[in-house]
Design a protein around this motif. Structure first.
Motif, PDB file in Angstrom:
ATOM      1  N   ALA A 278     -27.471 -12.752  45.542  1.00 49.22           N
ATOM      2  CA  ALA A 278     -26.647 -13.401  46.680  1.00 49.22           C
ATOM      3  C   ALA A 278     -25.262 -13.082  46.986  1.00 49.22           C
ATOM      4  O   ALA A 278     -24.792 -13.670  47.858  1.00 49.22           O
ATOM      5  CB  ALA A 278     -27.121 -14.823  46.563  1.00 49.22           C
ATOM      6  N   ASN A 279     -24.634 -12.319  46.015  1.00 50.11           N
ATOM      7  CA  ASN A 279     -23.227 -12.297  46.268  1.00 50.11           C
ATOM      8  C   ASN A 279     -22.798 -11.567  47.706  1.00 50.11           C
ATOM      9  O   ASN A 279     -23.273 -10.847  48.191  1.00 50.11           O
ATOM     10  CB  ASN A 279     -22.702 -11.246  45.097  1.00 50.11           C
ATOM     11  CG  ASN A 279     -22.886 -11.833  43.750  1.00 50.11           C
ATOM     12  OD1 ASN A 279     -23.896 -12.550  43.239  1.00 50.11           O
ATOM     13  ND2 ASN A 279     -21.925 -12.036  42.874  1.00 50.11           N
ATOM     14  N   ARG A 280     -21.597 -12.198  48.215  1.00 52.50           N
ATOM     15  CA  ARG A 280     -21.377 -11.549  49.498  1.00 52.50           C
ATOM     16  C   ARG A 280     -19.679 -11.168  49.201  1.00 52.50           C
ATOM     17  O   ARG A 280     -19.007 -11.833  48.592  1.00 52.50           O
ATOM     18  CB  ARG A 280     -21.296 -12.704  50.582  1.00 52.50           C
ATOM     19  CG  ARG A 280     -22.528 -13.145  50.561  1.00 52.50           C
ATOM     20  CD  ARG A 280     -22.540 -14.404  51.625  1.00 52.50           C
ATOM     21  NE  ARG A 280     -22.232 -14.140  52.896  1.00 52.50           N
ATOM     22  CZ  ARG A 280     -22.022 -14.891  53.947  1.00 52.50           C
ATOM     23  NH1 ARG A 280     -22.210 -16.124  53.779  1.00 52.50           N
ATOM     24  NH2 ARG A 280     -21.510 -14.419  55.238  1.00 52.50           N
ATOM     25  N   GLY A 281     -19.356 -10.190  49.975  1.00 53.77           N
ATOM     26  CA  GLY A 281     -18.039  -9.803  49.917  1.00 53.77           C
ATOM     27  C   GLY A 281     -17.604  -9.047  48.485  1.00 53.77           C
ATOM     28  O   GLY A 281     -18.249  -8.588  47.730  1.00 53.77           O
ATOM     29  N   THR A 282     -16.259  -8.765  48.537  1.00 54.40           N
ATOM     30  CA  THR A 282     -15.694  -8.027  47.410  1.00 54.40           C
ATOM     31  C   THR A 282     -14.689  -8.760  46.498  1.00 54.40           C
ATOM     32  O   THR A 282     -13.928  -8.146  45.843  1.00 54.40           O
ATOM     33  CB  THR A 282     -14.834  -6.702  47.771  1.00 54.40           C
ATOM     34  OG1 THR A 282     -13.882  -7.173  48.694  1.00 54.40           O
ATOM     35  CG2 THR A 282     -15.872  -5.715  48.592  1.00 54.40           C
ATOM     36  N   TRP A 312     -22.561 -19.117  50.286  1.00 55.97           N
ATOM     37  CA  TRP A 312     -22.262 -18.576  48.786  1.00 55.97           C
ATOM     38  C   TRP A 312     -20.948 -18.084  48.930  1.00 55.97           C
ATOM     39  O   TRP A 312     -20.448 -17.138  49.859  1.00 55.97           O
ATOM     40  CB  TRP A 312     -23.111 -17.461  48.641  1.00 55.97           C
ATOM     41  CG  TRP A 312     -22.928 -16.781  47.007  1.00 55.97           C
ATOM     42  CD1 TRP A 312     -23.699 -17.219  45.927  1.00 55.97           C
ATOM     43  CD2 TRP A 312     -21.979 -15.985  46.870  1.00 55.97           C
ATOM     44  NE1 TRP A 312     -23.286 -16.626  45.327  1.00 55.97           N
ATOM     45  CE2 TRP A 312     -22.254 -15.690  45.363  1.00 55.97           C
ATOM     46  CE3 TRP A 312     -20.948 -15.265  47.214  1.00 55.97           C
ATOM     47  CZ2 TRP A 312     -21.271 -14.961  44.756  1.00 55.97           C
ATOM     48  CZ3 TRP A 312     -20.270 -14.450  46.409  1.00 55.97           C
ATOM     49  CH2 TRP A 312     -20.125 -14.271  45.292  1.00 55.97           C
ATOM     50  N   GLU A 313     -20.088 -18.311  47.787  1.00 54.89           N
ATOM     51  CA  GLU A 313     -18.439 -17.893  47.942  1.00 54.89           C
ATOM     52  C   GLU A 313     -17.797 -17.933  46.585  1.00 54.89           C
ATOM     53  O   GLU A 313     -18.306 -18.690  45.872  1.00 54.89           O
ATOM     54  CB  GLU A 313     -17.938 -18.894  49.066  1.00 54.89           C
ATOM     55  CG  GLU A 313     -17.729 -20.369  48.406  1.00 54.89           C
ATOM     56  CD  GLU A 313     -16.772 -21.191  49.324  1.00 54.89           C
ATOM     57  OE1 GLU A 313     -15.932 -20.569  50.166  1.00 54.89           O
ATOM     58  OE2 GLU A 313     -16.673 -22.389  49.200  1.00 54.89           O
ATOM     59  N   VAL A 314     -16.876 -17.236  46.414  1.00 55.66           N
ATOM     60  CA  VAL A 314     -16.058 -17.344  45.467  1.00 55.66           C
ATOM     61  C   VAL A 314     -14.944 -18.299  45.801  1.00 55.66           C
ATOM     62  O   VAL A 314     -14.179 -17.981  46.536  1.00 55.66           O
ATOM     63  CB  VAL A 314     -15.574 -15.903  44.921  1.00 55.66           C
ATOM     64  CG1 VAL A 314     -14.693 -16.117  43.634  1.00 55.66           C
ATOM     65  CG2 VAL A 314     -16.728 -15.165  44.751  1.00 55.66           C
ATOM     66  N   SER A 315     -14.913 -19.290  44.744  1.00 52.50           N
ATOM     67  CA  SER A 315     -13.791 -20.251  45.075  1.00 52.50           C
ATOM     68  C   SER A 315     -12.320 -20.154  44.717  1.00 52.50           C
ATOM     69  O   SER A 315     -12.459 -19.271  43.687  1.00 52.50           O
ATOM     70  CB  SER A 315     -14.454 -21.788  44.573  1.00 52.50           C
ATOM     71  OG  SER A 315     -13.167 -22.719  44.893  1.00 52.50           O
ATOM     72  N   ASP A 316     -11.455 -20.373  45.269  1.00 56.19           N
ATOM     73  CA  ASP A 316     -10.070 -20.346  44.805  1.00 56.19           C
ATOM     74  C   ASP A 316      -9.708 -21.491  43.861  1.00 56.19           C
ATOM     75  O   ASP A 316      -8.427 -21.454  43.528  1.00 56.19           O
ATOM     76  CB  ASP A 316      -9.084 -19.935  45.745  1.00 56.19           C
ATOM     77  CG  ASP A 316      -9.120 -18.646  46.395  1.00 56.19           C
ATOM     78  OD1 ASP A 316      -9.530 -17.724  45.642  1.00 56.19           O
ATOM     79  OD2 ASP A 316      -9.020 -18.608  47.671  1.00 56.19           O
ATOM     80  N   LEU A 317     -10.285 -22.222  43.566  1.00 56.51           N
ATOM     81  CA  LEU A 317     -10.148 -23.484  42.889  1.00 56.51           C
ATOM     82  C   LEU A 317      -9.826 -22.998  41.211  1.00 56.51           C
ATOM     83  O   LEU A 317     -10.058 -22.390  40.826  1.00 56.51           O
ATOM     84  CB  LEU A 317     -11.095 -24.671  42.798  1.00 56.51           C
ATOM     85  CG  LEU A 317     -11.339 -25.398  44.222  1.00 56.51           C
ATOM     86  CD1 LEU A 317     -12.594 -26.240  44.124  1.00 56.51           C
ATOM     87  CD2 LEU A 317     -10.041 -26.192  44.776  1.00 56.51           C
ATOM     88  N   ILE A 326     -18.148 -19.865  41.436  1.00 56.21           N
ATOM     89  CA  ILE A 326     -19.203 -19.539  42.394  1.00 56.21           C
ATOM     90  C   ILE A 326     -19.597 -20.611  43.032  1.00 56.21           C
ATOM     91  O   ILE A 326     -20.508 -21.368  42.109  1.00 56.21           O
ATOM     92  CB  ILE A 326     -20.021 -18.447  41.818  1.00 56.21           C
ATOM     93  CG1 ILE A 326     -19.282 -17.082  41.409  1.00 56.21           C
ATOM     94  CG2 ILE A 326     -21.099 -18.162  43.043  1.00 56.21           C
ATOM     95  CD1 ILE A 326     -20.276 -16.242  40.874  1.00 56.21           C
ATOM     96  N   MET A 327     -19.861 -20.924  44.255  1.00 58.04           N
ATOM     97  CA  MET A 327     -20.231 -22.001  44.918  1.00 58.04           C
ATOM     98  C   MET A 327     -21.385 -21.682  45.964  1.00 58.04           C
ATOM     99  O   MET A 327     -21.032 -20.776  46.692  1.00 58.04           O
ATOM    100  CB  MET A 327     -19.087 -23.157  45.288  1.00 58.04           C
ATOM    101  CG  MET A 327     -18.013 -23.541  44.451  1.00 58.04           C
ATOM    102  SD  MET A 327     -17.018 -24.686  45.328  1.00 58.04           S
ATOM    103  CE  MET A 327     -16.021 -24.907  43.835  1.00 58.04           C
TER     104      MET A 327
END
Length: 666
Positions: A278-282, A312-317, A326-327
């Protein structure tokens, strides 16, 4: 990022048991051999229109994929092998875009995935980082644990699923919100130190398997056997499968800048098993202090789970780990919302008025009770009258599905956290030595401030603890600090062979068998007719002495108003607030119960609760639990009247057997 990168190696609850897809983008890129430093560029610079270019992916066996190109609609077949060159990068993006409009009948589970790198600061920070998330489910790898392999409680609303092996701490863990406990079931056949899986029931018929898997970079058995077994189980039962994993594998297929042997091997197996990511982007999921970055954390899903993933996103927190959060959300068609009635919100005047106008008081206040059936009906009518009046005069309270904000999360701490977040973003953007030094210096100050806030909050809590009840609660908390938090899940069917139960019903059956014996052997036995008739005569001659208004008044006043109710859901406060209205029918029921020698059927029902015994080493053993029983408040009143008769009227208080512990003070 297009620079080279390296890879660094990197359960207090109790249990209530009533005894009664996706879009497919194909980017033309050169082959990615092991160790290649080639920078990959997407030749298609225009973003895909997810509405107009919807494609379907079908993954067949024998390592083959049948894919449809989003623009030409031409089938493309690629063969995935461990050493093959991938000429067409396959970026499966089944995750939907965030949808802020959620139907009233839908439930959204907030899932967080992260490798915590065994850092205590990373484990502690989860409590306030995700305090705003609805129905949180946390999939962690390499969680923090103590020297005994026990994961400490990070928040009282979270329950952890994990396993230790021969004293070695867990490297995979799943944490769920307390409101989800009744819908979760651990799958012990797939649970190990590096893998934990649970089954989440979203409604009466739909299940989702959630798993957290750590794939050791030094493990020769790759991919792990537990992953294959879990996939086979999900396919056999046609169940959606969602896996959060630190794979320690790199491949351009899921957006990394490089490939390695593990990435090639994993890609080949994912194709043969019918799994996608489900990963999106780089955006990298791993960034260390040496500025090395990679995408090694994957969210793996099968075909049946593709349409469940949203946002689906990789968070900057700040995660206090070298891995990022990953949220994503899991959306189902069944809303999950627990409700309860809080006596503090009750309109007691309305409650009394409803009882006064009820049929019980208007027409059946002095109704004659001639037999056992009449007695059962009268007791049930009284219960129904009280409960119906209560539910109509007390609004429902919705139990929060979110983590409560910790008391030590003060405004000062929150502002410091935001400042650290800003400085981290700046250091990653500028990549200058001075900015990184400033960030690390302020991070140390922030951690000191956080520890001081926690100490201050705990000190204030202890100073306010004055009553014996509060002190007892603190003692219980301290007593269980060194124990693995447990709730009733799987237990041994056969302790000798370590065979575990596989379902909640099977666990309940085994617990009842071990704690209560054979149910058929515990059926009630009637008195001999002569003895029963003799007892009736005694009761009839002394009924007004045993049960009278003065004694009943005293008992009602002494009851703990908010004591837990039995299966009838009637608490002492419901009786106390309506006592003047129900006094006559209640006295009539109690007296006729003695006269007939029969306890009303509704009063005999009870709720059993299994509590963990602290200090036990194996909570799969049924003997690691103790049982308490919640009975009807009316039955407690009945028992108190009999106890007073035995102690005061018959003077038997000092004549009881010293081994008689029930119904005695102290």
């Amino acid at each position: 990022p297009n620079h080279n990168s390296t890879i660094n190696k990197h359960n207090n609850t109790h249990n209530n048991i009533n005894i009664t897809t996706s879009n497919l983008q194909i980017n033309q890129q050169p082959s990615c051999a092991e160790g290649s430093d080639t920078t990959h560029t997407n030749t298609n610079t225009q973003p895909h229109n997810t509405k107009s270019h919807t494609t379907q992916t079908h993954i067949t066996h024998y390592y083959h994929r049948s894919i449809t190109h989003p623009q030409t609609s031409t089938p493309i077949t690629t063969q995935s092998q461990s050493q093959s060159q991938i000429t067409n990068q396959q970026s499966l993006n089944p995750a939907k875009k965030p949808n802020n409009k959620v139907s009233k009948n839908q439930a959204t589970y907030s899932v967080i995935q992260c490798n915590l790198h065994k850092a205590k600061a990373a484990w502690d920070s989860m409590a306030y980082t995700f305090s705003d998330k609805n129905l949180p489910i946390i999939l962690t790898t390499e969680p923090y644990h103590d020297k005994n392999g026990i994961i400490p409680s990070v928040h009282r609303d979270l329950t952890h699923y994990y396993s230790t092996v021969n004293g070695q701490g867990p490297r995979a863990c799943i944490s769920v919100h307390k409101t989800l406990l009744n819908t979760c079931w651990e799958l012990p056949e797939f649970t190990s130190r590096d893998c934990v899986a649970i089954k989440l029931n979203t409604n009466n018929s739909t299940n989702i398997i959630l798993a957290s898997i750590y794939m050791d970079i030094n493990d020769e058995n790759f991919p792990p056997e537990s992953l294959k077994k879990l996939i086979t189980h999900a396919q056999a039962n046609k169940t959606p499968l969602i896996i959060g994993s630190d794979t320690n594998s790199r491949h351009t297929a899921w957006g990394d800048t490089k490939c390695n042997n593990r990435g090639e091997t994993l890609l080949a197996h994912l194709g043969s098993w019918g799994l996608a990511w489900a990963n999106r982007g780089t955006k990298p999921t791993f960034v260390n202090t040496r500025r090395h970055s990679s995408i090694i954390d994957l969210t793996l899903i099968n075909d049946m789970a593709q349409n469940m993933i949203e946002g689906w996103e990789v968070s900057d927190l700040i995660s206090n780990s070298d891995h990022k959060y990953i949220m994503f959300n899991i959306t189902t068609n069944h809303k999950h919302q627990d409700t309860k009635y809080n006596p503090a919100n009750t309109n007691w005047e309305k409650y009394k008025q409803l009882i006064t106008n009820s049929n019980l008081i208007k027409y059946n206040k002095n109704k004659e009770i001639n037999n056992e059936q009449d007695l059962d009906d009268a007791a049930q009518t009284l219960i129904n009258t009280l409960y119906n009046a209560y539910t109509k005069s007390c609004p429902k309270t919705y139990t929060s599905n979110k983590l409560r904000k910790p008391p030590w999360m003060t405004k000062e701490v929150d502002n410091a956290r935001k400042d650290i977040q800003h400085k981290l973003k700046k250091a990653r953007k500028t990549k200058t030595k001075s900015d990184w030094e400033t960030y690390h210096t302020d991070l140390k100050k922030y951690n000191k401030l956080l520890n001081k806030s926690k100490q201050k909050t705990w000190r204030e809590f202890c100073q306010k603890t004055e009553t014996a009840k509060e002190t007892s609660r603190v003692h219980k908390l301290l007593k269980t600090l060194g124990n693995k938090p447990n709730h009733l899940e799987t237990v041994y069917k056969d302790k000798k062979n370590k065979t575990l139960t596989t379902s909640p019903d099977e666990t309940l059956e085994q617990m009842i068998k071990d704690h209560f014996g054979n149910p058929q052997a515990t059926e009630s036995v009637s008195f001999r007719p002569a003895t029963r008739n003799q007892a009736k005569n005694i009761y009839q001659n002394n009924i007004d002495k045993i049960i009278n208004e003065d004694r009943l008044n005293k008992i009602i006043k002494e009851l703990d108003p908010l004591k837990a109710a039995g299966p009838d859901k009637i608490q002492a406060i419901h009786i106390q607030k309506s006592y003047e209205q129900i006094k006559i029918p209640l006295l009539n029921i109690l007296k006729q119960s003695h006269t007939l020698g029969h306890v009303p059927k509704a009063w005999k029902e009870s709720k059993g609760i299994f509590l963990t015994k602290p200090g036990k080493t194996d909570y799969n053993d049924t003997k690691s639990y103790r049982t308490i029983t919640l009975t009807s408040t009316f039955l407690k009143i009945h028992e108190r009247l009999i106890t007073w008769h035995l102690e005061h009227d018959l003077g038997m208080g000092n004549k009881l057997n010293p081994r008689q512990y029930g119904f005695r003070k102290g």
